[in-house]
Design an enzyme around this catalytic site. Sequence first.
Site, PDB file in Angstrom:
ATOM      1  CB  ILE A  28      42.969 125.198  40.709  1.00 12.62           C
ATOM      2  CG1 ILE A  28      43.195 123.938  41.557  1.00 12.62           C
ATOM      3  CG2 ILE A  28      43.427 124.944  39.269  1.00 12.62           C
ATOM      4  CD1 ILE A  28      42.265 122.780  41.228  1.00 12.62           C
ATOM      5  CG  LEU A  66      36.249 136.715  48.531  1.00 11.60           C
ATOM      6  CD1 LEU A  66      36.590 138.003  49.290  1.00 11.60           C
ATOM      7  CD2 LEU A  66      37.504 136.173  47.849  1.00 11.60           C
ATOM      8  CE  LYS A  73      39.054 122.578  47.431  1.00  5.31           C
ATOM      9  NZ  LYS A  73      40.469 122.731  47.201  1.00  5.31           N
ATOM     10  CB  SER A 100      36.556 116.059  39.245  1.00  6.61           C
ATOM     11  OG  SER A 100      36.940 115.031  40.108  1.00  6.61           O
ATOM     12  CB  ALA A 101      39.837 111.877  38.186  1.00 11.21           C
ATOM     13  CE1 TYR A 123      33.637 118.559  43.345  1.00 11.58           C
ATOM     14  CE2 TYR A 123      34.769 116.472  42.933  1.00 11.58           C
ATOM     15  CZ  TYR A 123      34.716 117.856  42.821  1.00 11.58           C
ATOM     16  OH  TYR A 123      35.728 118.519  42.171  1.00 11.58           O
ATOM     17  CE  LYS A 182      33.522 120.092  39.844  1.00 13.41           C
ATOM     18  NZ  LYS A 182      33.712 121.493  39.484  1.00 13.41           N
ATOM     19  CG  PHE A 187      43.666 112.273  37.286  1.00 18.66           C
ATOM     20  CD1 PHE A 187      43.154 112.808  36.103  1.00 18.66           C
ATOM     21  CD2 PHE A 187      43.360 110.966  37.592  1.00 18.66           C
ATOM     22  CE1 PHE A 187      42.379 112.033  35.226  1.00 18.66           C
ATOM     23  CE2 PHE A 187      42.590 110.175  36.729  1.00 18.66           C
ATOM     24  CZ  PHE A 187      42.102 110.716  35.553  1.00 18.66           C
ATOM     25  CG  ASN A 190      42.197 117.041  49.520  1.00 17.51           C
ATOM     26  OD1 ASN A 190      41.671 118.144  49.519  1.00 17.51           O
ATOM     27  ND2 ASN A 190      41.652 115.991  48.961  1.00 17.51           N
ATOM     28  CG  LEU A 191      48.454 112.391  51.157  1.00 16.28           C
ATOM     29  CD1 LEU A 191      48.358 111.611  52.462  1.00 16.28           C
ATOM     30  CD2 LEU A 191      48.951 111.480  50.033  1.00 16.28           C
ATOM     31  NE  ARG A 241      39.414 109.614  52.494  1.00 22.24           N
ATOM     32  CZ  ARG A 241      40.066 110.668  51.966  1.00 22.24           C
ATOM     33  NH1 ARG A 241      40.344 111.710  52.736  1.00 22.24           N
ATOM     34  NH2 ARG A 241      40.449 110.654  50.718  1.00 22.24           N
TER      35      ARG A 241
HETATM   36  P1  NAD Z   1      38.904 126.334  45.977  1.00 25.56           P
HETATM   37  O1  NAD Z   1      37.813 126.132  46.969  1.00 25.56           O
HETATM   38  O2  NAD Z   1      40.256 126.714  46.484  1.00 25.56           O
HETATM   39  O3  NAD Z   1      38.461 127.440  44.901  1.00 25.56           O
HETATM   40  C1  NAD Z   1      37.128 127.625  44.511  1.00 25.56           C
HETATM   41  C2  NAD Z   1      36.841 129.122  44.563  1.00 25.56           C
HETATM   42  O4  NAD Z   1      35.487 129.336  44.182  1.00 25.56           O
HETATM   43  C3  NAD Z   1      37.011 129.723  45.967  1.00 25.56           C
HETATM   44  O5  NAD Z   1      37.763 130.912  45.887  1.00 25.56           O
HETATM   45  C4  NAD Z   1      35.575 130.000  46.431  1.00 25.56           C
HETATM   46  O6  NAD Z   1      35.504 131.134  47.287  1.00 25.56           O
HETATM   47  C5  NAD Z   1      34.872 130.218  45.107  1.00 25.56           C
HETATM   48  N1  NAD Z   1      33.432 129.887  45.124  1.00 25.56           N
HETATM   49  C6  NAD Z   1      32.831 128.791  45.639  1.00 25.56           C
HETATM   50  N2  NAD Z   1      31.501 128.843  45.447  1.00 25.56           N
HETATM   51  C7  NAD Z   1      31.264 130.006  44.769  1.00 25.56           C
HETATM   52  C8  NAD Z   1      30.095 130.624  44.266  1.00 25.56           C
HETATM   53  N3  NAD Z   1      28.884 130.070  44.428  1.00 25.56           N
HETATM   54  N4  NAD Z   1      30.218 131.814  43.606  1.00 25.56           N
HETATM   55  C9  NAD Z   1      31.430 132.399  43.455  1.00 25.56           C
HETATM   56  N5  NAD Z   1      32.577 131.867  43.918  1.00 25.56           N
HETATM   57  C10 NAD Z   1      32.491 130.675  44.561  1.00 25.56           C
HETATM   58  O7  NAD Z   1      38.968 125.012  45.076  1.00 25.56           O
HETATM   59  P2  NAD Z   1      40.039 124.556  43.992  1.00 25.56           P
HETATM   60  O8  NAD Z   1      40.783 123.389  44.539  1.00 25.56           O
HETATM   61  O9  NAD Z   1      40.774 125.723  43.477  1.00 25.56           O
HETATM   62  O10 NAD Z   1      39.053 123.970  42.882  1.00 25.56           O
HETATM   63  C11 NAD Z   1      38.635 124.747  41.768  1.00 25.56           C
HETATM   64  C12 NAD Z   1      37.718 123.911  40.898  1.00 25.56           C
HETATM   65  O11 NAD Z   1      38.388 122.727  40.501  1.00 25.56           O
HETATM   66  C13 NAD Z   1      36.430 123.466  41.606  1.00 25.56           C
HETATM   67  O12 NAD Z   1      35.366 123.559  40.693  1.00 25.56           O
HETATM   68  C14 NAD Z   1      36.715 122.009  41.957  1.00 25.56           C
HETATM   69  O13 NAD Z   1      35.538 121.242  42.012  1.00 25.56           O
HETATM   70  C15 NAD Z   1      37.603 121.581  40.793  1.00 25.56           C
HETATM   71  N6  NAD Z   1      38.479 120.439  41.148  1.00 25.56           N
HETATM   72  C16 NAD Z   1      39.333 120.537  42.199  1.00 25.56           C
HETATM   73  C17 NAD Z   1      40.128 119.437  42.547  1.00 25.56           C
HETATM   74  C18 NAD Z   1      41.060 119.495  43.727  1.00 25.56           C
HETATM   75  O14 NAD Z   1      41.502 118.441  44.177  1.00 25.56           O
HETATM   76  N7  NAD Z   1      41.421 120.671  44.230  1.00 25.56           N
HETATM   77  C19 NAD Z   1      40.065 118.250  41.794  1.00 25.56           C
HETATM   78  C20 NAD Z   1      39.186 118.199  40.706  1.00 25.56           C
HETATM   79  C21 NAD Z   1      38.400 119.308  40.379  1.00 25.56           C
HETATM   80  N1  UFG Z   2      44.824 109.752  52.464  1.00 25.88           N
HETATM   81  C1  UFG Z   2      45.400 109.255  53.621  1.00 25.88           C
HETATM   82  N2  UFG Z   2      45.383 110.041  54.720  1.00 25.88           N
HETATM   83  C2  UFG Z   2      44.838 111.274  54.755  1.00 25.88           C
HETATM   84  C3  UFG Z   2      44.244 111.788  53.573  1.00 25.88           C
HETATM   85  C4  UFG Z   2      44.257 110.990  52.443  1.00 25.88           C
HETATM   86  O1  UFG Z   2      45.897 108.134  53.641  1.00 25.88           O
HETATM   87  O2  UFG Z   2      44.854 111.922  55.809  1.00 25.88           O
HETATM   88  C5  UFG Z   2      44.877 108.926  51.247  1.00 25.88           C
HETATM   89  C6  UFG Z   2      43.504 108.585  50.690  1.00 25.88           C
HETATM   90  O3  UFG Z   2      43.020 107.409  51.312  1.00 25.88           O
HETATM   91  C7  UFG Z   2      43.812 108.424  49.194  1.00 25.88           C
HETATM   92  C8  UFG Z   2      44.931 109.427  48.962  1.00 25.88           C
HETATM   93  O4  UFG Z   2      45.500 109.701  50.239  1.00 25.88           O
HETATM   94  O5  UFG Z   2      44.342 107.134  48.970  1.00 25.88           O
HETATM   95  C9  UFG Z   2      44.452 110.730  48.341  1.00 25.88           C
HETATM   96  O6  UFG Z   2      43.372 111.259  49.111  1.00 25.88           O
HETATM   97  P1  UFG Z   2      42.861 112.772  48.925  1.00 25.88           P
HETATM   98  O7  UFG Z   2      41.818 112.996  49.978  1.00 25.88           O
HETATM   99  O8  UFG Z   2      44.020 113.697  48.909  1.00 25.88           O
HETATM  100  O9  UFG Z   2      42.254 112.784  47.465  1.00 25.88           O
HETATM  101  P2  UFG Z   2      41.132 111.882  46.771  1.00 25.88           P
HETATM  102  O10 UFG Z   2      41.811 111.061  45.735  1.00 25.88           O
HETATM  103  O11 UFG Z   2      40.290 111.186  47.769  1.00 25.88           O
HETATM  104  O12 UFG Z   2      40.200 113.003  46.073  1.00 25.88           O
HETATM  105  C10 UFG Z   2      40.779 114.123  45.403  1.00 25.88           C
HETATM  106  C11 UFG Z   2      39.936 115.369  45.680  1.00 25.88           C
HETATM  107  C12 UFG Z   2      38.594 115.271  45.019  1.00 25.88           C
HETATM  108  C13 UFG Z   2      38.790 115.016  43.550  1.00 25.88           C
HETATM  109  C14 UFG Z   2      39.612 113.778  43.330  1.00 25.88           C
HETATM  110  C15 UFG Z   2      39.876 113.666  41.858  1.00 25.88           C
HETATM  111  O13 UFG Z   2      39.751 115.534  47.073  1.00 25.88           O
HETATM  112  O14 UFG Z   2      37.910 116.500  45.135  1.00 25.88           O
HETATM  113  O15 UFG Z   2      40.845 113.880  44.033  1.00 25.88           O
HETATM  114  O16 UFG Z   2      40.710 112.655  41.558  1.00 25.88           O
HETATM  115  F1  UFG Z   2      37.600 114.863  42.936  1.00 25.88           F
END
Ligand code: NAD
Ligand code: UFG
Length: 332
Positions: free
Chosen positions: A11, A32, A83, A123-124, A147, A151, A176, A197-198, A290
């Site tokens: 992100i 990294l 995450k 996060s949601a 987790y 947050k 979300f 993730n899905l 799951r």
């Molecule tokens: P990501 O893992 O791709 O990015 C996180 C980055 O932070 C990575 O580049 C990693 O190397 C770096 N990092 C991790 N720990 C560190 C540390 N201690 N010091 C310095 N750098 C560090 O994850 P993302 O999907 O881009 O998520 C970014 C943020 O958004 C996270 O805080 C995550 O919890 C939050 N978030 C993500 C999702 C999702 O579904 N992707 C949903 C809700 C919230």
């Molecule tokens: N799912 C499958 N098959 C898979 C993977 C996921 O059916 O192989 C389903 C899950 O059961 C769920 C949906 O797809 O119904 C989404 O699952 P994800 O694993 O993609 O995402 P989650 O909603 O479980 O969680 C995600 C992030 C979390 C974040 C949250 C916030 O992984 O980090 O969304 O809404 F906190």
Amino acid sequence: MILVTGGAGYIGSHVCALLLAMGREVVIADDLSNSGADAVERLEKITGRRPLFCRGDVRDTGFITGVARTYRPECTLHFAGLKAVGESVRRPLAYYDVNVGGTVTLLRALRRYGGRRFVFSSSATVYAPSEVMPLTEESPLGPYNPYGWTKFMAERALLDLVAAEADWRVALLRYFNPVGAHPSGLLGENPRGTPNNLMPRLCDAAAGVTPRLSVFGLDYPTRDGSGVRDYLHVTDLALGHIRAMELLETSAGAHIYNLGTGVGLSVLEMIAAFQAATGIAAPYEVCPRRPGDLAAYYSSPAKAEREMGWKAEKTPADMCGDAWAFYKKSFI
Ligand code: NAD
Ligand code: UFG
């Protein structure tokens, strides 16, 4: 100067692309641990501008204080964190250390040297499980995994800081389900190890890397029995951060926003959207639920639209098409 922690990640890199394209000066601080240094080259390729990059851990007081002292950021966007929900159940201390401890260490450094505008990746998962949808910012909180609690606690620390020191301006953005990739195909989700993730798993099944996608449960009380989530395109999500940053230029205090589309889509609907966008019918099989998954949740993004003028615009076809384009370019 804008400080982007975790800016090499999924992100954060999309937000850096927007900031650089807007002509802002950007310094990334990232250890990294879940990304690669090539993010900097990719950002330069996309925008023609290169962000500054400091490799280090946000928990390292010396490192992060040095970054704050050197660059004096007027605004910080804090993405660095762990995450994976399942991993947080197995390794809770690592999650509290990075997500709560890392945030506090960063805030201390900024308090000393940086500007006091701060945008936080929440996060949601901070919301309590509920059958009342959509989730608004006023919905009851109550995470159901470590987790989510990390947050929740980082949010709490930020709200308490704003209450204690009036010059802080904070936006808590509750994402979300971010999916998709940059339209250039150069930035996207690149999980280390097996994805959870899905969307990355759907791409694996479409590419034949795995024989089929496991659909976790077809017995939920939803339209078609599969789980429902609020998927939003990562470039829409990135734009939400720009709007939040702009809001903090004029608004004091703490501001909380859901970032989602407001529309819930089921797993089967995502598989169908993927086929419509790419022409590939990803093979799938129905598996047991799951553990820890909820049946359905989605956002009300109305407050973000009302107060920040932000609204997700991209369709499920955009999400699937861009995710697949990135996947093909990166992994096939
Ligand atoms: P990501 O893992 O791709 O990015 C996180 C980055 O932070 C990575 O580049 C990693 O190397 C770096 N990092 C991790 N720990 C560190 C540390 N201690 N010091 C310095 N750098 C560090 O994850 P993302 O999907 O881009 O998520 C970014 C943020 O958004 C996270 O805080 C995550 O919890 C939050 N978030 C993500 C999702 C999702 O579904 N992707 C949903 C809700 C919230
Ligand atoms: N799912 C499958 N098959 C898979 C993977 C996921 O059916 O192989 C389903 C899950 O059961 C769920 C949906 O797809 O119904 C989404 O699952 P994800 O694993 O993609 O995402 P989650 O909603 O479980 O969680 C995600 C992030 C979390 C974040 C949250 C916030 O992984 O980090 O969304 O809404 F906190």
